[in-house]
Structures are given as structure tokens and as C-alpha cells.
Scaffold this motif. Structure first.
Motif, PDB file in Angstrom:
ATOM      1  N   SER A 181       0.831  -1.199   0.000  1.00  0.00           N
ATOM      2  CA  SER A 181       0.000   0.000   0.000  1.00  0.00           C
ATOM      3  C   SER A 181       0.864   1.246   0.000  1.00  0.00           C
ATOM      4  CB  SER A 181      -0.895   0.003   1.238  1.00  0.00           C
ATOM      5  OG  SER A 181      -0.110   0.138   2.395  1.00  0.00           O
ATOM      6  N   CYS A 182       0.194   2.393  -0.110  1.00  0.00           N
ATOM      7  CA  CYS A 182       0.895   3.668  -0.151  1.00  0.00           C
ATOM      8  C   CYS A 182       1.030   4.265   1.234  1.00  0.00           C
ATOM      9  CB  CYS A 182       0.140   4.649  -1.024  1.00  0.00           C
ATOM     10  SG  CYS A 182      -0.526   3.957  -2.526  1.00  0.00           S
ATOM     11  N   GLN A 183       0.775   3.484   2.266  1.00  0.00           N
ATOM     12  CA  GLN A 183       0.596   4.066   3.580  1.00  0.00           C
ATOM     13  C   GLN A 183       1.820   4.790   4.097  1.00  0.00           C
ATOM     14  OE1 GLN A 183      -0.097   0.089   4.502  1.00  0.00           O
ATOM     15  NE2 GLN A 183       1.367   0.014   6.138  1.00  0.00           N
ATOM     16  N   TYR A 184       2.993   4.416   3.706  1.00  0.00           N
ATOM     17  CA  TYR A 184       4.173   5.053   4.252  1.00  0.00           C
ATOM     18  C   TYR A 184       4.503   6.364   3.560  1.00  0.00           C
ATOM     19  CZ  TYR A 184       4.585   0.576   6.434  1.00  0.00           C
ATOM     20  OH  TYR A 184       4.315  -0.548   7.154  1.00  0.00           O
ATOM     21  N   LYS A 185       3.767   6.683   2.487  1.00  0.00           N
ATOM     22  CA  LYS A 185       4.008   7.933   1.788  1.00  0.00           C
ATOM     23  C   LYS A 185       3.120   9.053   2.318  1.00  0.00           C
ATOM     24  CE  LYS A 185       5.128   5.578  -2.539  1.00  0.00           C
ATOM     25  NZ  LYS A 185       4.781   5.448  -3.950  1.00  0.00           N
ATOM     26  N   GLU A 186       2.040   8.671   3.018  1.00  0.00           N
ATOM     27  CA  GLU A 186       1.042   9.670   3.278  1.00  0.00           C
ATOM     28  C   GLU A 186       1.370  10.574   4.441  1.00  0.00           C
ATOM     29  OE1 GLU A 186      -2.195   7.212   5.777  1.00  0.00           O
ATOM     30  OE2 GLU A 186      -1.589   6.424   3.853  1.00  0.00           O
ATOM     31  N   GLY A 187       2.323  10.236   5.265  1.00  0.00           N
ATOM     32  CA  GLY A 187       2.719  11.111   6.346  1.00  0.00           C
ATOM     33  C   GLY A 187       1.662  11.286   7.395  1.00  0.00           C
ATOM     34  N   THR A 188       0.885  10.250   7.640  1.00  0.00           N
ATOM     35  CA  THR A 188      -0.173  10.350   8.618  1.00  0.00           C
ATOM     36  C   THR A 188      -0.054   9.218   9.609  1.00  0.00           C
ATOM     37  OG1 THR A 188      -1.595  11.302   6.974  1.00  0.00           O
ATOM     38  CG2 THR A 188      -2.668  10.427   8.923  1.00  0.00           C
TER      39      THR A 188
ATOM     40  N   GLN B 150      19.893  13.154  10.977  1.00  0.00           N
ATOM     41  CA  GLN B 150      20.192  11.726  11.000  1.00  0.00           C
ATOM     42  C   GLN B 150      19.504  11.012   9.841  1.00  0.00           C
ATOM     43  OE1 GLN B 150      18.834   9.748  14.551  1.00  0.00           O
ATOM     44  NE2 GLN B 150      20.081   7.939  14.202  1.00  0.00           N
ATOM     45  N   ILE B 151      18.275  11.426   9.540  1.00  0.00           N
ATOM     46  CA  ILE B 151      17.562  10.818   8.419  1.00  0.00           C
ATOM     47  C   ILE B 151      18.302  11.082   7.115  1.00  0.00           C
ATOM     48  CG2 ILE B 151      15.454  10.964   7.042  1.00  0.00           C
ATOM     49  CD1 ILE B 151      13.916  11.401   9.564  1.00  0.00           C
ATOM     50  N   GLU B 152      18.750  12.309   6.934  1.00  0.00           N
ATOM     51  CA  GLU B 152      19.466  12.628   5.706  1.00  0.00           C
ATOM     52  C   GLU B 152      20.737  11.807   5.595  1.00  0.00           C
ATOM     53  OE1 GLU B 152      20.021  16.797   5.863  1.00  0.00           O
ATOM     54  OE2 GLU B 152      17.919  17.289   5.492  1.00  0.00           O
TER      55      GLU B 152
ATOM     56  N   SER C 100      23.665   7.322   3.074  1.00  0.00           N
ATOM     57  CA  SER C 100      24.474   6.118   3.166  1.00  0.00           C
ATOM     58  C   SER C 100      23.724   4.902   2.672  1.00  0.00           C
ATOM     59  CB  SER C 100      24.909   5.892   4.621  1.00  0.00           C
ATOM     60  OG  SER C 100      23.769   5.656   5.440  1.00  0.00           O
ATOM     61  N   GLY C 101      22.364   4.941   2.803  1.00  0.00           N
ATOM     62  CA  GLY C 101      21.555   3.820   2.348  1.00  0.00           C
ATOM     63  C   GLY C 101      21.644   2.615   3.260  1.00  0.00           C
ATOM     64  N   ASN C 102      22.150   2.766   4.483  1.00  0.00           N
ATOM     65  CA  ASN C 102      22.332   1.645   5.395  1.00  0.00           C
ATOM     66  C   ASN C 102      21.283   1.647   6.488  1.00  0.00           C
ATOM     67  OD1 ASN C 102      24.667   0.767   4.049  1.00  0.00           O
ATOM     68  ND2 ASN C 102      25.952   2.194   5.220  1.00  0.00           N
ATOM     69  N   LEU C 103      20.792   0.443   6.812  1.00  0.00           N
ATOM     70  CA  LEU C 103      19.897   0.290   7.941  1.00  0.00           C
ATOM     71  C   LEU C 103      20.714   0.357   9.228  1.00  0.00           C
ATOM     72  CD1 LEU C 103      17.048  -0.506   9.055  1.00  0.00           C
ATOM     73  CD2 LEU C 103      17.816  -2.886   8.879  1.00  0.00           C
ATOM     74  N   PRO C 104      20.355   1.242  10.186  1.00  0.00           N
ATOM     75  CA  PRO C 104      21.105   1.331  11.441  1.00  0.00           C
ATOM     76  C   PRO C 104      21.199  -0.025  12.133  1.00  0.00           C
ATOM     77  CG  PRO C 104      19.567   3.152  11.247  1.00  0.00           C
ATOM     78  CD  PRO C 104      19.260   2.227  10.106  1.00  0.00           C
ATOM     79  N   VAL C 105      22.359  -0.326  12.695  1.00  0.00           N
ATOM     80  CA  VAL C 105      22.592  -1.620  13.340  1.00  0.00           C
ATOM     81  C   VAL C 105      21.573  -1.873  14.437  1.00  0.00           C
ATOM     82  CG1 VAL C 105      24.235  -2.970  14.696  1.00  0.00           C
ATOM     83  CG2 VAL C 105      25.046  -1.580  12.771  1.00  0.00           C
ATOM     84  N   ILE C 106      21.236  -0.829  15.195  1.00  0.00           N
ATOM     85  CA  ILE C 106      20.333  -0.995  16.334  1.00  0.00           C
ATOM     86  C   ILE C 106      18.927  -1.412  15.899  1.00  0.00           C
ATOM     87  CG2 ILE C 106      19.491   1.389  16.396  1.00  0.00           C
ATOM     88  CD1 ILE C 106      19.810   1.246  19.452  1.00  0.00           C
TER      89      ILE C 106
ATOM     90  N   ILE D 145       8.279   0.582  15.971  1.00  0.00           N
ATOM     91  CA  ILE D 145       9.298  -0.345  16.440  1.00  0.00           C
ATOM     92  C   ILE D 145      10.668  -0.020  15.863  1.00  0.00           C
ATOM     93  CG2 ILE D 145       9.156  -2.103  14.627  1.00  0.00           C
ATOM     94  CD1 ILE D 145       9.174  -4.220  16.798  1.00  0.00           C
ATOM     95  N   LEU D 146      10.703   0.812  14.809  1.00  0.00           N
ATOM     96  CA  LEU D 146      11.960   1.234  14.198  1.00  0.00           C
ATOM     97  C   LEU D 146      12.330   2.636  14.674  1.00  0.00           C
ATOM     98  CD1 LEU D 146      11.371   0.081  10.504  1.00  0.00           C
ATOM     99  CD2 LEU D 146      12.784  -1.072  12.224  1.00  0.00           C
ATOM    100  N   SER D 147      13.625   2.908  14.696  1.00  0.00           N
ATOM    101  CA  SER D 147      14.091   4.251  15.037  1.00  0.00           C
ATOM    102  C   SER D 147      13.622   5.237  13.971  1.00  0.00           C
ATOM    103  CB  SER D 147      15.618   4.282  15.117  1.00  0.00           C
ATOM    104  OG  SER D 147      16.086   3.433  16.141  1.00  0.00           O
ATOM    105  N   PRO D 148      13.502   6.511  14.342  1.00  0.00           N
ATOM    106  CA  PRO D 148      13.081   7.507  13.353  1.00  0.00           C
ATOM    107  C   PRO D 148      13.903   7.476  12.077  1.00  0.00           C
ATOM    108  CG  PRO D 148      13.057   8.462  15.543  1.00  0.00           C
ATOM    109  CD  PRO D 148      13.659   7.100  15.688  1.00  0.00           C
ATOM    110  N   SER D 149      15.210   7.262  12.201  1.00  0.00           N
ATOM    111  CA  SER D 149      16.064   7.276  11.012  1.00  0.00           C
ATOM    112  C   SER D 149      15.908   6.027  10.153  1.00  0.00           C
ATOM    113  CB  SER D 149      17.533   7.416  11.435  1.00  0.00           C
ATOM    114  OG  SER D 149      17.915   6.344  12.272  1.00  0.00           O
ATOM    115  N   ALA D 150      15.142   5.038  10.651  1.00  0.00           N
ATOM    116  CA  ALA D 150      14.980   3.786   9.904  1.00  0.00           C
ATOM    117  C   ALA D 150      13.553   3.586   9.417  1.00  0.00           C
ATOM    118  CB  ALA D 150      15.401   2.603  10.780  1.00  0.00           C
ATOM    119  N   LEU D 151      12.697   4.595   9.576  1.00  0.00           N
ATOM    120  CA  LEU D 151      11.294   4.440   9.202  1.00  0.00           C
ATOM    121  C   LEU D 151      11.118   4.115   7.719  1.00  0.00           C
ATOM    122  CD1 LEU D 151       9.444   7.235  11.208  1.00  0.00           C
ATOM    123  CD2 LEU D 151       9.367   4.778  11.572  1.00  0.00           C
ATOM    124  N   SER D 152      12.021   4.604   6.893  1.00  0.00           N
ATOM    125  CA  SER D 152      11.887   4.351   5.460  1.00  0.00           C
ATOM    126  C   SER D 152      12.048   2.874   5.120  1.00  0.00           C
ATOM    127  CB  SER D 152      12.917   5.170   4.680  1.00  0.00           C
ATOM    128  OG  SER D 152      14.233   4.826   5.059  1.00  0.00           O
ATOM    129  N   TYR D 153      12.594   2.079   6.054  1.00  0.00           N
ATOM    130  CA  TYR D 153      12.793   0.654   5.803  1.00  0.00           C
ATOM    131  C   TYR D 153      11.558  -0.175   6.138  1.00  0.00           C
ATOM    132  CZ  TYR D 153      17.754   1.479   5.062  1.00  0.00           C
ATOM    133  OH  TYR D 153      18.952   1.925   4.562  1.00  0.00           O
TER     134      TYR D 153
END
Length: 587
Positions: free
Chosen positions: A34-41, A57-59, A64-70, A202-210
Motif C-alpha cells: 500500500s501507499c501508507q508510508y508515503k502519506e505522512g499520517t 540523521q535521516i538525511e 548512506s543507504g544503510n539500515l542502522p545496526v540498532i 518499532i523502528l528508530s526515526p532514522s529507519a522508518l523508510s525501511y
């Protein structure tokens, strides 16, 4: 709030597929993300997560394109949850229809089983409940995921003991099988709502795109395990040809054994979640604590997009209790559907998939009926899978322009062409068996249909994102996505019924055989019972008129008439409207 059941709303979990026969597709396609992660809601707690973002941190992460280890353990958990969710989906959307058709059931009977896929297109009706009610001591998402997975696992174990008996007389047990899988898909759809929401917390803010990456990997893997891989290894011919030294008439994997195995996988993952996985990872608990403190002071618009003003057209509907909060979401859905442009868009969604319904739902089954083996068809779909990923990437770039529905229109025409090629493939099926050129022609037709389906899906997602009112983005997006999915579901059973209506067949008996029972039944070879009866007396069912061709031509003709008569003009009109034309205003 201090009550045991806590309330908050996130109705951004719509789904996935446009037709279950799923972008939910033709049989052989997995439900599309779904498109749910694009809607910002997000819901109240997810709002806190977003407000805590360290954008630098997100930028850095995106660069880097890497998923944070944590976050890797949580990412792996999400992949597993989506994977096991995809197992029943692959069976219901792919494998079981193939097995039903391979057992001489009619298209109408396969259409009856397609009703089992409806929960995925109707999740909107109960997603606010899943996102709202939970036990605080268990956790907002675990309160749903744990019991739903446990029930799913127990159902799979029970079904593993009954499925062989059900398949002994599929015509008599069809409705029972449909009900069982309807419940399974209902459970999967409910779990999907909860897991989609959990992915955002459950993911860190910097990993939400994953989060969407985990969804794509897990759901597609589970789906193809239950469809492509299962069909291949369920086939004794496939195993005898490639693996066995001593031939056998039983495949390496049976349906009952497969259900039994994944029943225990479901239960094992559930036990692991209960004892080992907290609702919030340790490194995110400070955000949860802050949210709980603020929630005790004020309940605000739970569907407001991050960064938007708390003043909205729905300030008079803002919740003051759990029940009122739940009711307010449904009121917002109704407000969205009352917009004149949304009404027009709803009609577009509901009629825009008629043209390729036969190709999406019946072409593969017709090839199977003609003699294309299940394992070869599964391999053709498997070859199609990596191309879908590539198609999705480039289509997303193509749909980023000022005319997001332009690619959608091209995809529409492309799918009609794919439907025409599907008809040609069925008509030209080799009498001597599948040849290599024909096999590659089937793959090419699959690739064309898949590409055009992906173009349409990504394009419509982009448009949904552009027009959604940010003050109620989750409700808006879920409403539109649900209607898009429903547009691919409702014609299916009608199309399957028409195929049988237009099909004329009779039992050709040896000259020495006279069977009064066949005359009493009309000698039509219309269903599994009459086909078996014909074969039992040495006869052979011969198709006089194949309803597939007439129904496909009818659908394609309707598709072209709708496109040039109304859809093209309407799509251009809708994408030309300003954003204010899609906003919900206070009465």
C-alpha cells in the motif's frame, strides 16, 4: 488516560492490491504494497515518533543507504511477521484456485472461492477498531498480533488434518473451504493492520523508510513460497524430472504437510513475541513515556498529519472518549465520500478494472485447463517476480511528474493489450504440448501485464498521496485505497459466472456406451460431477463453445468503450483539479 483499554487511531493501513487476482492481481501476483508510508499520517503515538525525528540523521541514513545496526533485529522481526502473513495469502490468491481448477471445478465455482479474498479489500471497515482498542499491559500492537497469529496457527493446524478430506469431494466442500480461507484472510488482514502500525513505532526515526522494505520482502516471500514454490514441489512430475532417481506419484510437499508446518511456525513466532519482544524497543521507550504523559493531559486530532495545525474541519468531531473517537473516524470517512470529486473518483475506481478482469483472473486457469502444467506456470510467475521489483522502481520515478494519472492511463491501455495477447495465447495453445517458444510467449505476456499493472498501481498511489487532505490523511488514504481494491474484486465472480454461462460442452461417449444418467443431466459437462460421470463411463468432455473467449472479448470491448468514452476524459479532469478541490470543509 488510565483505563486498561487505550484508544488512538491510525487508519492508514489500507491495502494492497487492486484485485486479489491482487495489484492483489491476476492469479499469480502478490498483493501490492500500500501507499501508507508515503502519506505522512500517523496515530497519536506515531505522531510523537515523527516529532522526535532528527532530520540530519535521516538525511545521513538516506545518503548512506544503510539500515542502522540498532534496528536490524526489529527489521528482521517485521520481515518475519510479513512473511508468515503472506503464507495464507499465497494459498488463497494463488495455489487453491489452481488446485480447484485442476480438479475439474467450473469457473463459477472458482469464483465462489474468490470471495475468500474479500477481507483484504474491506479492511477499512474495521481498521479503526484494530488501531484503537488494546490492552495497555500487553501493548498497542501486540494486543492484536499475538492472539490473531495464535488463532491463525491453530486454524492452519486444524485445516492440515481436514484438507485432504475436503479435497476428496471439492464440489460438496467448496463452501466450507471458502469459509475457512475467508476467516484466515480476515485474520491476516487484521494482523496486517496491526503490523503496519507497529512498523512505524518499532523502528528508530532514522529507519522508518525501511518499514515498507520489510513489508515488500516479507509479504512477497511468503506469497511466492505458498504459490510458486509450493506448486512446483507439490507436483510429482517436477520432482521426478529434477530431483528423484526413483519416480513417485506424490509430490515432495503435500498441502496438509505445508499447512501443518506453517501452523507451528505461526505458533512459534507468537510465543517468541509474547516472551521476547516488548511493544517498544529499549532505545525508543523515552518517546513512549513522553507520549503517555501528554496523552493524559489532552486528546487531540489523532489523524492529523505531523506538522499540521490542530485546527481542522473536524474539530467538532474530536474525540472525548474511546467510543466517540472511534465514531469520529467513521464520520470522517463519510465526509470524504461526500465530496463531489471523490464521488467521481470512486466511480472511476469501481469500473476501471472491468476490461482486464478475465485476463487477470482466468487466463492462467485456462492455460492450466488446456494442459500447461502447474509447475511450469509457477516458474513463469517466478521469473516475473524480479522484473516486478525493477518495474516498480522506474515507474515510481515516472509517476513523480505533474500528471500522475498519465502513466495510469498508459497502464490501462497496456493491460487491455495484455488481455488481448492472453486470449491469443489460449487460442493458439499447441496441440502437441507446450513448446519452448510458447513457454517464452507466456512469460512475455506475463511480463507485459505485470509491468502495466505496476505502472497503474504506483501511479494511482502517487495521485492518492497528492490529493489526500493532510488534516485527515490516514482516513482519506485508507478510504481511497480500499475503494481501489474493491474495484478489482467485485467484477470477478460475475466474470467467472459469465465464462461458464457462455461455455457449451458435451460428453462424447464411445459408440458402444449408452448412459441414461448423462441424458438426465443434460449431457453438458458443466461441472466437476458431470465431468467425472462422463469420464467414469469412458467418455470425454468436448467444449463446443469456450465461454472464456466471449467473456474476454466482452470485457475488453467494455474496457475500450469506457476508456475512450469516459475514463480518459475523467482522469484528465481529476488530475487537473487544484488541491483545494479535494479538501473537506466544515459545514
Amino acid at each position: 488516560m488510565t483505563s486498561e483499554k487505550q484508544m488512538s487511531l491510525d487508519v492508514s493501513s489500507s491495502h494492497r492490491h487492486e484485485d486479489g487476482s491482487v495489484a492483489l492481481p491476476k492469479i499469480g501476483s502478490t498483493p501490492s504494497p500500500s501507499c501508507q508510508y508515503k502519506e505522512g499520517t500517523f496515530s497519536a503515538y506515531e505522531d510523537e515518533i515523527v516529532n522526535e525525528l532528527d532530520f540530519r540523521q535521516i538525511e545521513d541514513t538516506e545518503t548512506s543507504g544503510n539500515l542502522p545496526v540498532i534496528d536490524r533485529p526489529q527489521f528482521a522481526l517485521l520481515v518475519m511477521l510479513y512473511l508468515i502473513q503472506g503464507v495464507p495469502i499465497g494459498l488463497a490468491f494463488g495455489t487453491i484456485p489452481f488446485l480447484l481448477k485442476g480438479s475439474n471445478l467450473s469457473f463459477s465455482q472458482v469464483g465462489v472461492f474468490s470471495l475468500a479474498s474479500y477481507p483484504y479489500s474491506l479492511k477499512l471497515l474495521w481498521s479503526p477498531i484494530v488501531d484503537s482498542l488494546y490492552f495497555k499491559n500487553i501493548g498497542r500492537r501486540r494486543s492484536w498480533i499475538i492472539p490473531v497469529q495464535a488463532v491463525s496457527g491453530l486454524m492452519l493446524l486444524f485445516l492440515s488434518t481436514q484438507v485432504d478430506a475436503l479435497f476428496l469431494d471439492l464440489e460438496a466442500n467448496l463452501y466450507r473451504l471458502t469459509i475457512v480461507f475467508f476467516i484466515l484472510i480476515l485474520l491476516c488482514a487484521t494482523q496486517d493492520i496491526a503490523v503496519d502500525g507497529w512498523a512505524l513505532t518499532i523502528l528508530s526515526p532514522s529507519a522508518l523508510s525501511y518499514a515498507s522494505t520489510a513489508q515488500t520482502i516479507g509479504l512477497n516471500t511468503g506469497y511466492f513460497m505458498s504459490f510458486t514454490i509450493f506448486l512446483a514441489f507439490n507436483s510429482p512430475d517436477f520432482a521426478n524430472k529434477y530431483f528423484r532417481k526413483v519416480p513417485s506419484d506424490v509430490g515432495p510437499i503435500t498441502l496438509s504437510g505445508y499447512l501443518y508446518f506453517f501452523g507451528w511456525i505461526f505458533l512459534s513466532v507468537t510465543v517468541f513475541l509474547w516472551f521476547k519482544v516488548p511493544e517498544q524497543p529499549a532505545h525508543l521507550r523515552h518517546v513512549s513515556k513522553k507520549h503517555d504523559e501528554e496523552e493524559a493531559i489532552e486528546m487531540y486530532d489523532l489523524n492529523a498529519a505531523p506538522g499540521t495545525s490542530m485546527t481542522s474541519p473536524f474539530r467538532d468531531l474530536e474525540p472525548s472518549s474511546t467510543f466517540e473517537s472511534l465514531v469520529s473516524v467513521y464520520k470522517k470517512m463519510i465526509r470524504v465520500l461526500q465530496l463531489p470529486n471523490v464521488k467521481l473518483f470512486v466511480v472511476l475506481h469501481l469500473i476501471s478494472k472491468i476490461g482486464f478482469q478475465v485476463n487477470d483472473g482466468a487466463t492462467n486457469l485456462k492455460l492450466l485447463e488446456k494442459g500447461f502444467t502447474k509447475e511450469d506456470l509457477a516458474i513463469a510467475v517466478l521469473i516475473d517476480f524480479p522484473f516486478e521489483l525493477v518495474f516498480g522502481y522506474y515507474t515510481a520515478r515516472w509517476s513523480a511528474g505533474e500528471e500522475p494519472l498519465k502513466p495510469w492511463r498508459y497502464g490501462y491501455i497496456g493491460r487491455l493489450i495484455a488481455a488481448m495477447l492472453g486470449q491469443l495465447l489460449v487460442w493458439s495453445f499447441p496441440s502437441g504440448g507446450v513448446t519452448t517458444p510458447y513457454f517464452f510467449a507466456v512469460i512475455s505476456q506475463h511480463l507485459l501485464g505485470s509491468f502495466m499493472s505496476t505502472v497503474q498501481f504506483v501511479s494511482i498511489c502517487a495521485f492518492h498521496t497528492q490529493i489526500a487532505d493532510p488534516t485527515i490523511g490516514g482516513t482519506y488514504m485508507t478510504t481511497l485505497n480500499t475503494l481501489a481494491n474493491l474495484g478489482g474484486q467485485w467484477p470477478k465472480i460475475i466474470v467467472f459466472t459469465l465464462i461458464d454461462k457462455f461455455t457449451k460442452a458435451k460428453c462424447i461417449l464411445p459408440a458402444t456406451v449408452k448412459e441414461p444418467t448423462l441424458s438426465q443431466l443434460g449431457n453438458t459437462c458443466a461441472n466437476a460431477h458431470t465431468k467425472e460421470l462422463c469420464q467414469s463411463v469412458g467418455g470425454k468432455c468436448q467444449i463446443i463453445t469456450d465461454g472464456y473467449f466471449a467473456t474476454n472479448v466482452l470485457c475488453i470491448a467494455i474496457g475500450f468503450l469506457l476508456y475512450f468514452g469516459w475514463i480518459k476524459r475523467t482522469a484528465n479532469h481529476l488530475q487537473s483539479l487544484p488541491s483545494t478541490a479535494w479538501r473537506v470543509h466544515q459545514d
